[in-house]
Design an enzyme around this catalytic site. Structure first.
Site, mmCIF file in Angstrom:
data_model
loop_
_atom_site.group_PDB
_atom_site.id
_atom_site.type_symbol
_atom_site.label_atom_id
_atom_site.label_comp_id
_atom_site.label_asym_id
_atom_site.label_seq_id
_atom_site.Cartn_x
_atom_site.Cartn_y
_atom_site.Cartn_z
ATOM 1 N NE ARG A 125 1.969 -8.977 5.604
ATOM 2 C CZ ARG A 125 0.678 -8.902 5.324
ATOM 3 N NH1 ARG A 125 -0.167 -9.720 5.929
ATOM 4 N NH2 ARG A 125 0.222 -8.030 4.458
ATOM 5 C CD GLN B 40 -0.583 -8.585 0.074
ATOM 6 O OE1 GLN B 40 -0.163 -7.498 -0.351
ATOM 7 N NE2 GLN B 40 -1.181 -8.708 1.236
ATOM 8 C CG HIS C 207 -6.171 -1.106 1.279
ATOM 9 N ND1 HIS C 207 -4.813 -0.948 1.378
ATOM 10 C CD2 HIS C 207 -6.717 -0.073 1.961
ATOM 11 C CE1 HIS C 207 -4.548 0.134 2.100
ATOM 12 N NE2 HIS C 207 -5.693 0.677 2.467
ATOM 13 C CG ASP D 205 -2.143 -5.315 -2.695
ATOM 14 O OD1 ASP D 205 -3.362 -5.160 -2.490
ATOM 15 O OD2 ASP D 205 -1.256 -4.787 -2.004
ATOM 16 C CE LYS E 36 -11.872 -6.420 8.512
ATOM 17 N NZ LYS E 36 -10.713 -7.232 8.829
ATOM 18 C CB CYS F 21 -0.978 0.007 1.161
ATOM 19 S SG CYS F 21 -1.438 -1.601 1.779
ATOM 20 C CG HIS G 117 -3.749 -0.185 -2.990
ATOM 21 N ND1 HIS G 117 -2.609 -0.922 -3.225
ATOM 22 C CD2 HIS G 117 -4.122 -0.444 -1.715
ATOM 23 C CE1 HIS G 117 -2.298 -1.589 -2.123
ATOM 24 N NE2 HIS G 117 -3.201 -1.324 -1.188
#
Ligand SMILES: [Zn+2]
Ligand SMILES: [Zn+2]
Length: 654
Positions: free
Chosen positions: A373, A391, A521, A393, A475, A344, A395
């Site tokens: 992580r 991910q 996100h 991912d 969310k 992000c 945005h």
């Protein structure tokens, strides 16, 4: 004597004397209820039929029809009955605690010798004995000193320690299952015969430290499962067997898809076949995102801590971040970087390059973002829980007014993708504003309404989780259900009013002024690694043809078919299929067996006759029948079958 008033679920009230028990109440209602009653809920607390009620309360009487309460009692009573069985067989064993867990219970024992599988069989037999005796269950509240003296006399030091840990204000409750006694909060059944004798099973023994402390004695934990009837137990055992057969770690080994090793815990070493699945899925996702109006980007993996300080991760998330230190050339200082745990903050950096206008919104930036992580070693689990993952991912930077349409588009995209990869059933959880949050109530109202309306535009059901949203916005979580009924949370969609503020992201509105965009996100698969793990388990390794790493093996039956096999493989490959030759000097049955373990969907066997006729004998994974077909036809058919679902031409309605 009408001293207290009890309110029933239907709203009716009845008056009773102080100290009335649920057993009395059930008997007062009807003899049949008195017989069927197992427990009650009194002002929200699960209540033993024998416990007195001393003030006005709401009451509901439970029978075996109430699954939650019935199963709690079955499992909890089974725990006591197991501990009693153990002490009847081995009187010297010391008892500790035995809570109810998912599907069953465990109980920790202090015993020198390890329990063996035969011991478990003997304990089960003794438990059935105790159940068949229908011994009464009784309960009393004792003075603390009396209870401690009792356990000291019994030589049960763990129980003494447990009582000493109970706050002085709390009662010390004792339970008896027949002659056998335990310290327990309750509630319990009325007699041991209420636990179904044919619906429980002891599963395994494991080591456990007293109070989870490795400086305290090591105990032996026996696990059991229990259900309402024999069929439910059978179903559960079948489910476990099925899950075991589908374990992606085992299939990953058998199919040689990937491995892990100690030098890089929680990071995947993908083998060629595993990476083929990964690439097929990535290609598919990329086509989906391109079509849905996303722009793909790539951002750095190693980023200076300053950025993580600005994003707030350095403060809140540092223990989970891998860091590096490097001597920066020409500078007299070491530079601390972190491997990105999420994408992000980097995506906002891309948004912030150059002036953005409202005409640029919604701006959808996607990245197959490689993240790291730190997870404790014990938490790692194959592909499902890793330290390094990618991910899917993206945005979306948009205005508040665009949240609803972006959310609806997202749910539509996600539904199509889940359907394509074989998951038709998924649930949506909607989490709303928590107490601690950023952003005005007005913005939250708008965003929550937008999300709810977006869900309702696609389907009519969702699970509401009030107060469980992130501090920066509401969310949605998307949970899909696999072939054996397990749920996996994969997709997510979160509105964020915080990060654009922290990084001062702006766009110029129609009014010529600077405005703050909302950041959405979103992810569909979650991570490629975990999603591939889920797919392997869902399909028990038999992936759909377009994802199968080796789609076709052409195998010789006799050695003089070698040249034709190579020719066939070349034709299949020219048609875009992932094909291989197996010309080893082995029996065809052996080859079929080996490639079945490798989950190869199609085996084409070739002998003298096939060479002669330019045919192949087609054998599909899991099918007994074979068919002799012209090679050219088979190539054309498999080529069509290998198309990813989004590339299949459907006849247009025009
Ligand atoms: Zn108990
Ligand atoms: Zn994000």
């Amino acid at each position: 004597m009408a001293d207290i008033s009890l309110t029933f679920p239907d709203g009716n009230k009845r008056a009773y004397g102080v100290g009335v028990t649920p057993a009395d109440v059930a008997a007062d209602i009807s003899p049949s209820l008195a017989k069927k009653a197992i427990s009650a809920t009194v002002d929200g607390a699960h209540w033993d039929l024998q416990w007195p009620i001393t003030s006005d309360a709401a009451i509901a009487i439970h029978t075996m029809q109430d699954d939650a309460q019935a199963l709690e009692l079955i499992r909890h009573d089974a725990a006591h009955i197991m501990a009693r069985a153990v002490q009847e067989i081995w009187p010297d064993v010391k008892v500790t605690i035995g809570p109810v867990i998912e599907n069953g219970w465990y109980y920790d024992f202090d015993r020198e010798e390890p329990f063996t599988p035969e011991d478990l069989g003997a304990i089960e037999a003794k438990m059935k004995d105790i159940i068949n005796r229908r011994d009464l269950v009784t309960t009393e509240v004792w003075e603390r000193d009396r209870a401690i003296a009792y356990y000291e006399a019994q030589n049960e030091p763990y129980k003494v320690e447990l009582i000493e840990a109970i706050p002085g204000s709390e009662p010390i409750r004792m339970y008896w299952h027949g002659h056998w006694q335990d310290l327990c909060r309750g509630p319990h059944f009325q007699h041991t015969g209420q636990v179904p004798a044919d619906a429980f099973k002891l599963m395994k023994v494991a080591g456990a430290y007293w109070r989870g402390d490795s400086n305290r004695p090591q105990l032996q934990r026996i696990y059991g499962v229990a259900f309402k009837n024999r069929q439910a137990l059978k179903d559960h055992l079948t489910f476990l067997e099925e899950a075991e057969k589908r374990d992606h770690r085992r299939l990953g080994r058998e199919m040689s898809l990937f491995h892990f090793q100690e030098e890089a815990p929680g990071m995947v070493f993908w083998h060629p076949d595993g990476w083929t699945i990964y690439r097929a899925l990535e290609d598919y996702m990329r086509r989906q995102l391109d079509r849905a109006g996303y722009r793909e980007i790539k951002t750095p993996q190693v980023v200076d801590r300053k950025l993580w300080e600005a994003s707030g991760h350095w403060d809140k998330y540092r223990e989970n971040m891998f860091t590096t230190e490097i001597d920066e050339e020409h500078a007299n200082e070491k530079r601390t970087n972190a491997l990105k745990p999420m994408n992000c903050p980097c995506h906002v950096q891309v948004f912030n390059q150059g002036l953005k206008s409202y005409r640029d919104l919604p701006l959808r930036v996607a990245e197959f973002g490689s993240c790291h992580r730190y997870e404790p070693h014990g938490a790692l689990h194959g592909l499902m829980r890793v330290r390094g993952f990618t991910q899917d991912d993206a945005h979306i930077f948009c205005t508040e007014d665009q949240i609803e349409s972006e959310c609806a588009k997202f749910i539509e995209l996600l539904s199509g993708i889940y359907r394509d990869v074989g998951f038709t059933k998924f649930d949506i959880k909607f989490s709303t504003r928590p107490e601690q949050r950023v952003g005005s109530d007005e913005v939250w109202d708008k965003a929550e309404t937008a999300l709810e309306r977006a869900i309702l535009s696609v389907r009519n059901d969702f699970e509401l989780d009030p107060g469980e949203g992130a501090f920066y916005g509401p969310k949605l979580d998307f949970k899909l259900t696999d072939a054996i009924g397990r749920e996996w949370q994969c997709g997510t969609f979160q509105a964020d009013f915080n990060l654009p503020e922290r990084f001062d992201a702006t766009y110029i509105g129609p009014d010529g002024e600077k405005h703050r965009p909302v950041m959405l996100h979103r992810a569909i698969l979650g991570s490629f690694e975990r999603f591939i793990g889920i797919m392997i388990e869902n399909y028990a390794g038999k992936l759909p043809f377009w994802l199968a790493p080796r789609q076709v093996v052409v195998a010789t039956i006799v050695s003089d078919a070698d040249a034709y096999v190579q020719e066939a493989v070349a034709e299949l490959r020219a048609a875009g299929l992932r094909a291989e030759a197996d010309i080893r000097n082995e029996k065809i049955n052996y080859k079929v067996r080996v490639h079945s373990v490798g989950k190869v969907p199609v085996i084409l066997a070739v002998g003298a006759r096939e060479v002669e006729d330019r045919t192949v004998t087609v054998r599909r994974l899991g099918e007994k029948q074979t068919a002799v077909r012209p090679l050219a036809d088979v190539v054309a058919e498999l080529q069509a079958e290998a198309l990813p679902p989004d590339l299949v031409q459907t006849p247009s309605a025009a």
